[in-house]
Each structure stands twice: as C-alpha cells, then as structure tokens.
Design an enzyme around this catalytic site. Structure first.
Site, short mmCIF file in Angstrom:
data_model
loop_
_atom_site.label_atom_id
_atom_site.label_comp_id
_atom_site.label_asym_id
_atom_site.label_seq_id
_atom_site.Cartn_x
_atom_site.Cartn_y
_atom_site.Cartn_z
N ARG A 124 -0.93 -5.90 12.62
CA ARG A 124 -1.86 -5.14 13.41
C ARG A 124 -2.23 -5.96 14.70
O ARG A 124 -2.52 -5.60 16.10
CB ARG A 124 -2.92 -4.68 12.74
N SER A 156 -11.10 -6.31 7.67
CA SER A 156 -12.03 -5.95 6.96
C SER A 156 -12.63 -7.26 6.30
O SER A 156 -11.82 -8.13 5.87
CB SER A 156 -11.89 -4.93 5.78
N GLU A 203 0.98 4.17 1.32
CA GLU A 203 0.32 4.92 2.15
C GLU A 203 1.13 6.31 2.22
O GLU A 203 2.40 6.22 2.48
CB GLU A 203 0.35 4.37 3.64
N GLU A 244 -8.52 -0.78 13.74
CA GLU A 244 -9.29 -1.94 12.67
C GLU A 244 -8.18 -3.21 12.75
O GLU A 244 -7.12 -2.84 12.44
CB GLU A 244 -9.17 -1.13 11.47
N ARG A 267 0.92 -1.11 0.00
CA ARG A 267 -0.03 0.02 -0.13
C ARG A 267 1.01 1.17 0.20
O ARG A 267 1.64 1.39 0.94
CB ARG A 267 -0.94 0.03 1.43
N ARG A 286 -0.02 3.19 12.67
CA ARG A 286 -0.84 1.56 12.22
C ARG A 286 -0.50 1.33 10.67
O ARG A 286 -1.29 0.46 10.41
CB ARG A 286 -2.11 1.96 12.67
N HIS A 287 0.10 2.24 9.79
CA HIS A 287 0.19 1.93 8.56
C HIS A 287 1.72 1.22 8.00
O HIS A 287 2.68 2.29 8.31
CB HIS A 287 -0.17 3.12 7.65
P1 AMO Z 1 -8.17 -3.78 3.99
O1 AMO Z 1 -7.74 -2.82 2.97
O2 AMO Z 1 -9.09 -3.10 5.15
O3 AMO Z 1 -9.17 -4.97 3.30
O4 AMO Z 1 -7.03 -4.75 4.81
C1 AMO Z 1 -7.34 -5.77 5.67
C2 AMO Z 1 -6.47 -5.63 6.63
O5 AMO Z 1 -5.04 -5.59 6.42
C3 AMO Z 1 -4.30 -4.65 7.17
N1 AMO Z 1 -3.74 -3.48 6.55
C4 AMO Z 1 -2.71 -2.95 6.83
N2 AMO Z 1 -1.89 -3.06 8.05
C5 AMO Z 1 -0.66 -2.30 8.12
N3 AMO Z 1 -0.62 -1.16 7.06
C6 AMO Z 1 -1.25 -1.04 6.04
N4 AMO Z 1 -0.81 -0.30 5.25
C7 AMO Z 1 -2.31 -2.00 6.04
N5 AMO Z 1 -3.18 -1.95 5.00
C8 AMO Z 1 -4.23 -2.98 5.46
C9 AMO Z 1 -5.49 -4.08 8.42
C10 AMO Z 1 -6.77 -4.07 7.42
O6 AMO Z 1 -7.72 -4.42 8.45
N6 AMO Z 1 -9.64 -6.99 0.43
C11 AMO Z 1 -10.27 -6.36 1.97
C12 AMO Z 1 -10.41 -7.82 2.80
C13 AMO Z 1 -11.52 -8.51 2.58
O7 AMO Z 1 -12.63 -7.79 2.45
O8 AMO Z 1 -11.44 -9.63 2.73
C14 AMO Z 1 -8.93 -5.64 2.15
O9 AMO Z 1 -8.02 -5.52 1.79
O10 AMO Z 1 -5.41 -4.93 9.40
#
Ligand code: AMO
Length: 437
Positions: free
Chosen positions: A407, A359, A210, A356, A208, A216-217
């Site tokens: 996380r 998702s 970000e 979070e 990502r 948290r990212h």
């Molecule tokens: P989402 O984008 O919420 O959902 O990602 C799912 C989980 O992955 C973790 N996460 C991260 N942790 C740390 N840094 C980040 N940049 C980061 N991005 C995501 C989080 C987050 O809740 N396809 C959907 C999932 C689904 O619907 O099955 C998805 O990608 O814990």
C-alpha cells in the site's frame, strides 16, 4: 574480455567493451540495425551493419566500441544518451519467443489481467522494475530507520495456532492431526518479544482470506511491523511511526528520483507534524463537509477515508493523517482502552492519500486485564497461551504499528491497484495465474 555494465560506458569513448543484456527494442533500417540493449544498470543504443536477426527480449552479448553520438542525436532522456556502441560482433545467449505484446514502449500498454498473467515477462519492463526498486528502498529504509533506534529484527512464524486479529479472514491449514492457520499478523510474537528485546521489528508475509476483490486488498501482503516497550503514552507510537515514514520518504527521494519521474510521482506531503483526529472528530468533519451522517458508525468506510485525507490536505497541508480512538470492541483483544472513555481505544490508523497505510497503537500489558479481554472477546486462553505466559511474567507498557509495504508503494507512485505493487499478487482469483484460464 570482462563484461562491462551499461552505466559504466559513459565517458569511455573509444574503448572496446563486452556488454550483455536483453534486446529491449530493435529497429531495422535495411542494412543498419539499432538495438537498445538493457542490463541491470541501464539502457544503451547499439548500432551495427548486416547483423543477424534478433528477436526483442532475447538475451545477447555485444562486443563493440563506445563512440560519441553526434550532437543532434544525443538522447537526454537516458543516462547513456551521449554515447552509443558500434557493434563488432553479436551473439545470442538465449533467444526470446515472439512477444504477445509490445514491450518496447515508454509504457506497457496492457490491461491488469494481462500484466499479471505474463508476470515473468511484464516485470522486465522498466516501469515495472521501477515499482519494485522503489519498494526495495521503502523496505530497506524501514529497516534502517529502526536499526538506528536500537530495534532488533526478528523472523515471525507463518504457521500459527491462533487468530490474533480476530475475524474470519484467515486461511486454515491442516497441520498433521491439528488445525493451524497462516499468520494474519506477527502481532502476538512482536508483543511477546518486547518482553525480551524491548524493541523489535519484522518484515513479514501476512495472509488474509479476503473474500472480496478490491483495489487495495491482497491475500498475501508484506507487513512492516514494529513494536517497542517502555512507552509513556500511545503518542510515542505515533511519533516513532512518523519518524520511520519521514525516513522512508527521504530515502526514496534520495535514491529513486528516476523511478519517481517515470511515474510522474511526487512524495506525499507531510506538514510539521502528521495531524491526529479521533474517530469521532473525523466523523463530525465528514458530516460537516459532505452532509453524510456517519457519526454513529463504528469505523470509517473507504469513502470516509478519502474524504478525511482530502480534509487533511486542504486544511493541514498533509497527505497523511492519523485517526485514533477506534471503538474498543471492534478492535482485537490486545488494544488498550483509553481510561478516559474505555469504549474507545488507543488504536491508530495512518491514512495516506485516501487509504489506510497502517494500524497500530498502545497494547494492554496488565496480565489481569488481558485475561478479562480474552474472555470478553470470546477467545480461548489455551489458544494464546504463549502470549499470556509472556505477560504473566511482566512486559513493559508497549505499542507498535504495521505498515503494508504494497500500500505504501502504491500510494507513493500513484498506482491504481495494489496488485501492481506486488511482484506476484495473490487474490481470490489467482495464485500466480488466474484460476479460470
Ligand atoms: P492491520 O490488519 O490493519 O493491522 O494490518 C496492517 C497493515 O497491513 C496492510 N494490510 C494489507 N495490505 C494489502 N492487503 C491486505 N489484505 C492487507 N491487510 C493488511 C495495510 C494495513 O494497514 N496487528 C495489526 C498491526 C498493529 O497493530 O501493529 C494489524 O495487523 O496497510
């Protein structure tokens, strides 16, 4: 003589052993030297006279005899605290240079940039190792839980041709003469594979871009993805995830008591059932509790997530809470809208201890409706042709979820920054080392 592990010395008083490991700490008392030796199984005190100088963290071999410690010198804090090694010979296998900071204390007292800039060294500290032992148990438990439910593991590609989650947070890759992306999520592949295996999961790196630095990212994270078909309702997804979470907690409790103790950590509380709130209900609760009117917002802000977790703990006795029914148009094209009010979707976040964790939700499986969403979301059919192909030929009603491994680790152990829960964290400012060094 074969090498013995430190953990196996207890109860073998009088035996000769050959131990190999790192010189964790060295205390010189004139003629007598104490070395705490560390290997993968534990730590043990070794005592010798007139030893040659060894620098801390050097890799050494010790030949010696296991002896009982006098009653008043027993150290109840370590598993080998009732014994010690009388050193007969010491060999340096690989000397360590002078350390930039003290590694011998109970805590590693360095700031976060130093912790990460010296990662190859700081990871040797037992509290750092503990984080990743816990993470390994979490990931293994995720696998075991789903294997027990007849899921099959798959490997998702990292180079992909489309952006399933939407948004600009994606790394472009020049792929020969084409443009490709680093995978934000194995989402499209896991859904497609439900049309083949019914139940699938993967442990995958996701990427990502970000654009901000938060606690948290990460730009590269570990996603624990599950997806399954023949669901009767979006609630089946919540139940499956709750089963997985409970399994993870029970494995961590069973296998990581020492690691949890190092962090003074207790596992998150879950009540009989993880409470579920619709986004709108959560917003009303926040308004009532804080006076902050977020009822017109399309998502929860970080402070809202913290407030709802507080509510959940106080009112429901649960550190975890599901938030469902997010605004359909704010979610990716594949979400299934709630027929009762299609402006809200069967999409669910799991919040834990203020953040979070995952998702998920129910996905669309009606080919025609998917095509409508693709248009409405401004996507090009040709970019997700493979996904569409799958649904054109029939995929059962399906749903799933993705937990962020870092996380989950962070919030089980009470770490302050998600980078601490990543062996080699990537963020805007670093790929291994800081760009500005
Ligand atoms: P989402 O984008 O919420 O959902 O990602 C799912 C989980 O992955 C973790 N996460 C991260 N942790 C740390 N840094 C980040 N940049 C980061 N991005 C995501 C989080 C987050 O809740 N396809 C959907 C999932 C689904 O619907 O099955 C998805 O990608 O814990």
């Amino acid at each position: 003589m074969e090498r013995s592990l430190i953990a196996d010395t207890v109860g073998k008083v009088g035996q000769k052993v050959r131990l190999e490991g790192w010189a964790n700490t060295i205390r010189d008392h004139g003629k007598i030297t104490f070395i705490d030796l560390r290997d993968r199984s534990g730590i043990i005190q070794c005592v010798g006279e007139s030893l040659k100088r060894v620098s801390p963290e050097s890799v050494i071999e010790i030949m010696g005899t296991i002896s009982e410690r006098p009653e008043k010198l027993i150290n109840p804090k370590i598993a080998t605290g009732s014994v010690e090694i009388q050193i007969e010979s010491l060999k340096v296998l690989s000397p360590a240079a002078e350390l930039p900071f003290d590694m011998g204390g109970e805590d590693l007292n360095v700031d976060l940039p130093t912790l990460l800039d010296y990662r190859a060294l700081t990871l040797r500290h037992k509290k750092q190792q503990a984080i990743f032992k816990v993470q390994a148990v979490i990931i293994d438990a995720f696998r075991q839980a789903l294997l027990k439910k007849d899921f099959i593991e798959f490997q998702a590609p990292s180079i992909i041709s489309s952006v399933p989650e939407g948004g600009a947070e994606v790394f472009k890759v020049k792929y020969f003469d084409h443009e490709a992306y680093l995978s934000q999520s194995p989402q499209l592949y896991k859904s497609l594979l439900v049309g083949i295996f019914e139940r699938v999961f993967s442990v995958n790196q996701i990427f990502r871009a970000e654009p901000s630095v938060t606690t948290r990212h990460l730009t590269e994270a570990t996603s624990l993805d599950a997806e399954f078909g023949f669901i009767d309702s979006w609630k089946d997804v919540l139940d499956m995830e709750e089963y997985v979470i409970r399994f993870i907690f029970s494995e961590v409790e069973k296998k990581c008591s020492d690691e949890l103790a190092l962090f003074d950590a207790t596992l998150p509380k879950i009540s009989d059932k993880i409470p579920v709130l619709k986004l709108k209900e959560a917003q009303k609760i926040i308004y009532k509790r804080t006076g902050r009117d977020v009822r017109a917002e399309k998502d929860l802000a970080p402070e809202d997530e913290r407030e709802i977790c507080k509510w959940s703990l106080e009112e429901k006795g649960s550190d975890l809470v599901y938030i469902s029914h997010f605004v359909t148009k704010k979610k990716p094209f594949y979400v299934s809208p709630d027929p009762e009010d299609p402006s809200y979707a069967f999409s669910v976040d799991l919040l834990g201890r203020g953040v979070e964790w995952s998702s998920g939700g129910q996905r669309l499986n009606d080919y025609k409706v998917i095509l409508e969403h693709v248009k409405e979301w401004g996507l090009k059919e040709k970019d997700i042709e493979l996904y569409l192909q799958s649904f054109k030929f029939g995929v059962p009603p399906l749903g799933g979820f993705a937990l962020g491994a870092e996380r989950v680790t962070m919030h089980i152990l009470g770490l302050k920054n998600v980078r601490e829960a990543s062996l080699f964290p990537r963020d805007m400012e670093r790929v291994d080392l800081r760009f500005s060094r």
